[in-house]
Design a protein around this motif. Structure first.
Motif: not given
Length: 273
Positions: A199-200, A237-240, A248-249, A266-267
């Protein structure tokens, strides 16, 4: 006028505090990249030769054995409780499948790059743990794409953190990911490989949003490798994080926090169940 002056002082003070917190977070992220810390490599579970994982559907097995490896995301950096996603996956999978699920070893190392992982895969401790696994959990690549310049300059001073630098890393490091998948499969022909996509972490910074394009290319390449393998899954996970960074960070602005790791876990459980 005095009230207006106080208001501006308050705003200025708040901005200064936010800047200090952000720079402190970058400092922690840099420490992981420049000064990697080793994960704990446990010896084989007995003096005998490790029992290789056997083939077959995960549901057919009476118990499941998990080996985790990769960088600080697999180690759980940023989670105040220290569980990360790995422990949560083991717990969640055991509950979902109603069978014993054990963690053979978490071999993650803070700051690990793809090239360094390739070297580590030659270690006997790594090979023994991977040989026994029914499930291999993996995160790698974030340190390659988002590495900081060795000068340690802050973002915006010399362009250490830029979409261009992220894009430049791709041709060099994507072949490393191919090598990692190949080596894992050579060591264990039957284990289910779960790769957690990148993710970014800087999506909330406007100048870094184009970096998500490079992340998407990396993840797409991982999907191709997983499809070719036939027994591997890429968990996105990127969309999270792109629209929920504050939720979330962790405070270092790089790793997930407890809630972020919970969502990743969970995913992963859903992908395996």
């Amino acid at each position: 006028m005095k009230s207006t002056s106080r208001l501006w002082k308050l705003i200025g003070g708040t901005a200064l505090v936010c800047l200090i917190v952000l720079l402190t977070g970058f400092g922690w992220a840099l420490r992981d990249v420049w000064y990697p810390t080793e994960g704990i490599v446990l010896p084989a579970t007995s003096s005998q030769t490790p029992t290789p994982a056997t083939g077959g559907d995960l549901y057919e097995k009476e118990q499941l054995r998990v080996t985790a490896l990769g960088d600080s995301l697999t180690k759980g950096t940023g989670d105040a409780r220290g569980k990360g996603y790995v422990t949560r996956v083991v717990e969640g999978l055991s509950k979902a499948m109603d069978k014993p699920v054990s963690l053979i070893n978490n071999l993650a190392i803070n700051g690990l790059t793809t090239e360094q992982l390739i070297t580590k895969l030659e270690d006997s401790g790594f090979r023994n743990a991977l040989l026994q696994a029914d499930i291999i959990l993996l995160t790698i690549g974030g340190n390659d794409l988002f590495q900081m310049a060795q000068t340690g300059g802050a973002m915006g001073e010399g362009g250490d953190l830029s979409p261009e630098i992220v894009e430049e890393q791709l041709p060099t490091v994507t072949p490393h990911l191919d090598t990692i998948f190949t080596k894992l499969r050579e060591m264990n022909a039957t284990a289910r490989i779960i790769y957690v996509g990148l993710y970014n972490p800087f999506y909330d910074l406007e100048q870094m949003r184009p970096g998500s394009q490079s992340v998407a290319k990396w993840n797409d390449y991982a999907y191709q490798l997983a499809e070719t393998d036939g027994n591997a899954t890429v968990v996105p996970s990127y969309d999270l994080f792109e629209y929920n960074i504050k939720a979330y960070l962790a405070s270092d602005h790089f790793h997930p926090n407890e809630e972020g790791y919970s969502r990743i876990a969970e995913r992963v459980v859903q992908a395996l169940n």
